[in-house]
Design a protein around this motif. Structure first.
Motif, short mmCIF file in Angstrom:
data_model
loop_
_atom_site.label_atom_id
_atom_site.label_comp_id
_atom_site.label_asym_id
_atom_site.label_seq_id
_atom_site.Cartn_x
_atom_site.Cartn_y
_atom_site.Cartn_z
N ASP A 185 50.26 40.28 33.49
CA ASP A 185 51.40 41.11 34.26
C ASP A 185 50.86 42.01 35.32
OD1 ASP A 185 53.04 39.95 32.73
OD2 ASP A 185 53.55 41.53 31.22
N THR A 186 49.61 42.87 35.01
CA THR A 186 48.98 43.62 36.08
C THR A 186 48.31 42.89 37.12
OG1 THR A 186 48.49 44.97 34.32
CG2 THR A 186 47.23 45.33 36.30
N CYS A 187 48.09 41.55 36.88
CA CYS A 187 47.57 40.59 38.01
C CYS A 187 48.74 40.25 39.00
CB CYS A 187 46.95 39.50 37.63
SG CYS A 187 45.28 39.88 36.83
N ASP A 188 49.93 39.98 38.40
CA ASP A 188 50.97 39.40 39.17
C ASP A 188 51.56 40.56 39.99
OD1 ASP A 188 51.53 36.71 38.21
OD2 ASP A 188 52.54 37.31 36.53
N ALA A 189 51.77 41.87 39.33
CA ALA A 189 51.89 43.00 40.02
C ALA A 189 51.19 43.24 41.18
CB ALA A 189 52.05 44.25 39.24
N HIS A 190 49.92 42.92 41.09
CA HIS A 190 48.84 42.98 42.12
C HIS A 190 48.92 42.11 43.30
CE1 HIS A 190 45.53 45.79 43.05
NE2 HIS A 190 45.02 44.54 43.70
N ALA A 191 49.76 40.85 42.85
CA ALA A 191 50.04 39.83 43.66
C ALA A 191 51.10 40.08 44.56
CB ALA A 191 50.05 38.45 43.06
N SER A 192 51.98 40.73 44.11
CA SER A 192 53.21 41.20 44.65
C SER A 192 52.87 42.24 45.60
CB SER A 192 54.32 41.59 43.77
OG SER A 192 54.56 40.42 42.65
N ALA A 193 52.04 43.20 45.28
CA ALA A 193 51.84 44.37 46.25
C ALA A 193 50.85 44.16 47.38
CB ALA A 193 51.54 45.36 45.12
N GLY A 194 49.93 43.38 47.26
CA GLY A 194 48.96 43.27 48.42
C GLY A 194 48.53 41.91 48.73
N ASP A 195 47.38 41.96 49.23
CA ASP A 195 46.92 40.59 49.62
C ASP A 195 46.28 39.55 48.69
OD1 ASP A 195 47.30 41.53 52.47
OD2 ASP A 195 45.09 42.34 52.55
#
Length: 668
Positions: A185-195
């Motif tokens: 989930d943390t990786c998914d959130a990172h995908a949504s928030a940045g490059d």
């Protein structure tokens, strides 16, 4: 770092050289890990979020909660609270966000600890040196462990006490599954928030896959190994959890990916390098974490494989403190492996170390270890020996100051507490009595802690990963592991031998002074007696030069120390001796006065089982001949002989072969 001609390396079995130059992402992450280590030095940084989560779990515990259930809920609370840190370029994810606590953090931690003041005190004993059965875990994954728990529990009659154990292991493994999902989930959130969204979605999917199925690729297997490392270390207190026998645990995944074209050797090397860099994000200076490769199986077959060389090369490329790399050497180790090891040593990183894959398994079998298991051992984490994936072995419990004990015996005579010893044998008897009392006291304390751990310990997550806890239905701390014992270590044996030679010369042979007078000189730190100290250092025989006088003293003492240790039991197994120092040769030396071997107050003792530093003046071959005059088989608590060579000794193939011959002479 790398010299120009070390930008690439030819790896046995590969047609194309591998690059030793880290990619920009790996180089940046490596620099960040190094900066963090320099900032924190040897300080262990607690995670306030974990302590606070544990306090909440304790406050909310049900009345009369079964202890194993509490320990499982404790693990679940802590693993669920690990603050995650993601950095661009990471291909292995899930590292905790570590930082130096501020005043607010410290206040909250104190408040949390106050809320847990009625938690029964942990009895002590080693929890840190931990090696899960990665091969099994990578083969069956989280679902496989949960299915095994269910199978064993379903076979129990109603009311069986072992239900509590299986309930606890299920809580722990389900919490670990949730940890993998939280990382996803943390990786998914990172995908949504940045490059680099595609990269982070890939990382998320790998972790989500691990929650529902066994690893299917080399990347999946490395990721599960890393998550296990983090959960063991931070949520269940097994700091210094080792990657261990990586070339055995990961080889099937590597070979399958290579055959299917899913990865290349360079890509696999980069993943291993990422795992190594992460070790340096979690393990502060002054501790240790190890990987050992090569060796043979229980049928005598060499197990060196392509991943053996990649594990070594990743250490060469990253050039950080951790992991330390070791080679399990035997008579049929491939010539290419030793030649490759010599090239690594030429780089100046001091790895690999070499472990004897004949004598160590023999020593393990003397303790009831099967032939197969005896060849699947681990240096945990310096040179202490334990079997991998199936043991609960306490290492380095305690370090004994051998030369310091000689000073105690000398002080007793100088203070009139006993009659003057008539000869060296009588003095040695007194020193032996003191050390024997120390060993007995330590063994008794370990034994008390061993049994108390049944009530104040218990590790349900470890019990999922260590054979034979699940099949027996018994916790890791209650005798579930296949093998279990405690190991100690004796520091400064070389200093003791050299000191006894000096005492014999000055007091008993030549009668130049009394033992009390020599003690007074040591107590003054040789002030006004520098000529005597230089005479002791330069004219009396020293251990490490193939001289039988100090060497035979050392041999007799190591036999005594082994016999004394093994005369005691910890738990239901005899106590196991060792002869290594970690960094205690410096710590103990700092607090010990000058000794009769010419060592000054505060100076470090010998850094292992070899000669005291700088005293092996007859060359490396004489040094190893001295050390190998006594039996190493019993020293499973750890034994190290450090040799230092100039860089020039590695410049040519002929010179490297000469160094290799010295190492193999020692091992043979």
């Amino acid at each position: 770092m790398l010299t120009q001609n070390e930008a690439t390396v030819d790896v046995p079995g590969l047609d194309t050289p591998l690059s030793l130059t880290l990619s920009p992402d790996l180089a940046r992450l490596r620099a960040a890990a190094l900066d963090y280590q320099k900032e924190t030095e040897v300080t262990w940084q607690p995670l306030p979020a974990l302590i606070m989560a544990e306090a909440v779990a304790w406050q909310n515990r049900p009345a009369d909660e079964e202890w194993q259930h509490w320990r499982a809920r404790r693990f679940a609370a802590r693993v669920g609270a690990i603050p995650l840190a993601l950095d661009d370029g990471e291909t292995i994810v899930g590292k905790p966000h570590l930082r130096v606590p501020n005043e607010e953090d410290n206040a909250r931690v104190e408040e949390a600890r106050a809320a847990m003041k009625d938690v029964p005190a942990f009895s002590g004993g080693d929890t840190s040196h931990f090696h899960p059965n990665y091969e099994k875990f990578l083969a069956v994954g989280i679902p496989g462990i949960l299915a095994e728990i269910d199978t064993h529990q379903a076979a129990l009659p109603a009311g069986d006490a072992k239900h509590a154990f299986y309930d606890a292991t299920r809580i722990a493994m389900e919490a670990f599954r949730d940890f993998a999902l939280r990382v996803a989930d943390t990786c998914d959130a990172h995908a949504s928030a940045g490059d680099h969204a595609d990269h982070w979605r890939k990382m998320a999917q790998i972790n989500r896959d691990l929650a529902t199925e066994a690893p299917s690729t080399f990347h999946h297997a490395c990721q599960l190994m890393f998550l296990t490392h983090i959960a063991s270390w931070f949520a269940e207190d097994h700091c210094m959890t080792c990657y261990g026998r990586m070339d055995r645990s990961l080889i099937a995944f590597y070979q399958a990916d290579i055959a299917a074209g899913r990865t290349t050797p360079q890509e696999a090397l980069d993943l291993l390098s990422m795992m190594y860099i992460h070790l340096n994000n979690t393990c502060p200076y002054g501790l240790a974490d190890a990987v050992i490769v090569g060796g043979q199986d229980g049928r005598g077959n060499d197990v060196t494989n392509p991943l053996t060389y990649l594990c070594l090369t990743a250490r060469w490329a990253t050039q950080l403190c951790y992991p330390t790399l070791a080679v399990a050497w035997h008579d049929n180790s491939p010539a290419e492996l030793m030649e490759f090891s010599m090239l690594m040593l030429r780089s100046g990183i001091n790895d690999p170390a070499f472990f004897n894959d004949h004598i160590i398994p023999e020593g393990l079998r003397d303790h009831g270890v099967s032939v197969e298991d005896s060849h699947n051992y681990m240096n945990s984490t310096c040179v202490e020996i334990k079997t991998a994936g199936n043991s609960n072995i306490w290492v380095a419990t305690r370090y004994h100051n051998c030369a310091g004990t000689l000073l105690e015996a000398m002080a007793a005579e100088a203070e009139g507490k006993c009659e003057p010893a008539k000869d060296l044998d009588e003095l040695q008897t007194r020193v032996k009595e003191l050390i024997a009392a120390q060993v007995a006291f330590t063994a008794m304390g370990c034994d008390d802690a061993w049994w108390e751990r049944e009530q104040t310990g218990c590790f349900p997550f470890a019990s999922c990963l260590i054979d034979d806890c699940l099949s027996r239905g018994i916790d890791h701390d209650r005798g579930g592991a296949r093998y279990h014992w405690a190991e100690n270590s004796f520091v400064g044996v070389a200093n003791l031998a050299d000191a006894l030679v000096a005492v014999d010369e000055l007091v008993y042979q030549n009668g130049e002074m009394t033992l009390s007078e020599l003690h007074a000189i040591c107590a003054s730190n040789y002030e006004g007696h520098e000529p005597l100290r230089q005479r002791i250092l330069n004219q009396f025989p020293k251990y490490g030069n193939d001289n039988d006088r100090p060497d035979m003293l050392t041999k007799a003492w190591t036999e005594f120390l082994c016999d004394t240790t093994e005369s005691h039991s910890v738990g239901d197994h005899r106590y196991v001796p060792g002869f290594f120092c970690h960094i205690n040769h410096a710590w103990l030396g700092k607090e010990t006065g000058a000794t009769p071997d010419g060592r000054l107050h505060g100076e470090a003792f010998a850094d292992g089982a070899g000669a005291a530093q700088g005293r092996d003046e007859a060359g490396p071959t004489a040094s190893v001949l001295s050390t190998t005059k006594w039996c190493h088989k019993r020293a499973l608590g750890g034994l190290v002989h450090n040799l230092r060579f100039s860089r020039e000794m590695f410049d040519s193939a002929e010179q490297r072969r000469a160094v290799q011959t010295v190492i193999e002479t020692y091992l043979r």
